[in-house]
Design a protein around this motif. Structure first.
Motif, PDB file in Angstrom:
ATOM      1  N   UNK A  33       0.832  -1.192   0.000  1.00  0.00           N
ATOM      2  CA  UNK A  33       0.000   0.000   0.000  1.00  0.00           C
ATOM      3  C   UNK A  33       0.874   1.253   0.000  1.00  0.00           C
ATOM      4  N   UNK A  34       0.388   2.304  -0.631  1.00  0.00           N
ATOM      5  CA  UNK A  34       1.107   3.564  -0.656  1.00  0.00           C
ATOM      6  C   UNK A  34       1.133   4.274   0.684  1.00  0.00           C
ATOM      7  N   UNK A  35       0.286   3.854   1.610  1.00  0.00           N
ATOM      8  CA  UNK A  35       0.247   4.463   2.940  1.00  0.00           C
ATOM      9  C   UNK A  35       1.481   4.145   3.761  1.00  0.00           C
ATOM     10  N   UNK A  36       2.279   3.190   3.338  1.00  0.00           N
ATOM     11  CA  UNK A  36       3.537   2.905   4.035  1.00  0.00           C
ATOM     12  C   UNK A  36       4.440   4.133   4.041  1.00  0.00           C
ATOM     13  N   UNK A  37       4.352   4.931   2.992  1.00  0.00           N
ATOM     14  CA  UNK A  37       5.187   6.122   2.898  1.00  0.00           C
ATOM     15  C   UNK A  37       4.826   7.121   3.987  1.00  0.00           C
ATOM     16  N   UNK A  38       3.551   7.252   4.302  1.00  0.00           N
ATOM     17  CA  UNK A  38       3.126   8.169   5.360  1.00  0.00           C
ATOM     18  C   UNK A  38       3.640   7.685   6.710  1.00  0.00           C
ATOM     19  N   UNK A  39       3.553   6.386   6.950  1.00  0.00           N
ATOM     20  CA  UNK A  39       4.042   5.850   8.222  1.00  0.00           C
ATOM     21  C   UNK A  39       5.558   5.938   8.354  1.00  0.00           C
ATOM     22  N   UNK A  40       6.249   5.995   7.244  1.00  0.00           N
ATOM     23  CA  UNK A  40       7.714   6.073   7.290  1.00  0.00           C
ATOM     24  C   UNK A  40       8.209   7.401   7.853  1.00  0.00           C
ATOM     25  N   UNK A  41       7.358   8.427   7.910  1.00  0.00           N
ATOM     26  CA  UNK A  41       7.762   9.723   8.464  1.00  0.00           C
ATOM     27  C   UNK A  41       7.868   9.696   9.979  1.00  0.00           C
ATOM     28  N   UNK A  42       7.243   8.718  10.634  1.00  0.00           N
ATOM     29  CA  UNK A  42       7.355   8.583  12.088  1.00  0.00           C
ATOM     30  C   UNK A  42       8.709   7.943  12.373  1.00  0.00           C
ATOM     31  N   UNK A  43       9.573   8.570  13.192  1.00  0.00           N
ATOM     32  CA  UNK A  43      10.962   8.135  13.305  1.00  0.00           C
ATOM     33  C   UNK A  43      11.178   6.651  13.588  1.00  0.00           C
ATOM     34  N   UNK A  44      10.711   6.114  14.662  1.00  0.00           N
ATOM     35  CA  UNK A  44      10.986   4.704  14.982  1.00  0.00           C
ATOM     36  C   UNK A  44      10.154   3.775  14.109  1.00  0.00           C
ATOM     37  N   UNK A  45       8.915   4.142  13.843  1.00  0.00           N
ATOM     38  CA  UNK A  45       8.038   3.325  13.015  1.00  0.00           C
ATOM     39  C   UNK A  45       8.605   3.227  11.594  1.00  0.00           C
ATOM     40  N   UNK A  46       9.161   4.305  11.094  1.00  0.00           N
ATOM     41  CA  UNK A  46       9.754   4.298   9.767  1.00  0.00           C
ATOM     42  C   UNK A  46      10.909   3.325   9.653  1.00  0.00           C
ATOM     43  N   UNK A  47      11.720   3.242  10.675  1.00  0.00           N
ATOM     44  CA  UNK A  47      12.838   2.305  10.674  1.00  0.00           C
ATOM     45  C   UNK A  47      12.349   0.865  10.699  1.00  0.00           C
ATOM     46  N   UNK A  48      11.338   0.588  11.507  1.00  0.00           N
ATOM     47  CA  UNK A  48      10.762  -0.763  11.573  1.00  0.00           C
ATOM     48  C   UNK A  48      10.111  -1.126  10.243  1.00  0.00           C
ATOM     49  N   UNK A  49       9.376  -0.196   9.640  1.00  0.00           N
ATOM     50  CA  UNK A  49       8.740  -0.468   8.350  1.00  0.00           C
ATOM     51  C   UNK A  49       9.771  -0.698   7.249  1.00  0.00           C
ATOM     52  N   UNK A  50      10.860   0.025   7.295  1.00  0.00           N
ATOM     53  CA  UNK A  50      11.924  -0.191   6.320  1.00  0.00           C
ATOM     54  C   UNK A  50      12.504  -1.596   6.465  1.00  0.00           C
ATOM     55  N   UNK A  51      12.681  -2.041   7.684  1.00  0.00           N
ATOM     56  CA  UNK A  51      13.179  -3.389   7.946  1.00  0.00           C
ATOM     57  C   UNK A  51      12.189  -4.440   7.420  1.00  0.00           C
ATOM     58  N   UNK A  52      10.914  -4.248   7.703  1.00  0.00           N
ATOM     59  CA  UNK A  52       9.881  -5.182   7.225  1.00  0.00           C
ATOM     60  C   UNK A  52       9.824  -5.179   5.703  1.00  0.00           C
ATOM     61  N   UNK A  53       9.879  -4.002   5.114  1.00  0.00           N
ATOM     62  CA  UNK A  53       9.799  -3.872   3.663  1.00  0.00           C
ATOM     63  C   UNK A  53      11.003  -4.542   2.985  1.00  0.00           C
ATOM     64  N   UNK A  54      12.163  -4.455   3.606  1.00  0.00           N
ATOM     65  CA  UNK A  54      13.371  -5.023   3.007  1.00  0.00           C
ATOM     66  C   UNK A  54      13.364  -6.547   3.030  1.00  0.00           C
TER      67      UNK A  54
END
Length: 64
Positions: A33-54
């Motif tokens: 979903x494109x909403x992942x980009x919005x969540x990536x702006x939250x500092x710690x959540x963005x790092x976790x989402x990047x890890x999950x996405x990778x």
């Protein structure tokens, strides 16, 4: 000297609006979903989402 210059605000505005225009199509192409980009702006959540996405299995990737 206590206020930010016009260039500071212009660069911030470009980053705020320009980055989603680049990242949302890439995330959608991967099948998420494109909403992942919005969540990536939250500092710690963005790092976790990047890890999950990778390391997640991409839905758009064919089975092997």
């Amino acid at each position: 000297m206590n206020s930010f210059s016009t260039w500071y605000w212009l660069i911030g505005f470009i980053l705020l609006l320009g980055m989603p225009l680049i990242y949302v199509p890439a995330v959608r192409k991967a099948g998420f979903s494109g909403w992942w980009v919005v969540l990536a702006w939250v500092p710690v959540v963005g790092l976790v989402l990047l890890w999950i996405f990778a390391f997640a299995r991409w839905p758009a990737e064919p089975d092997r």
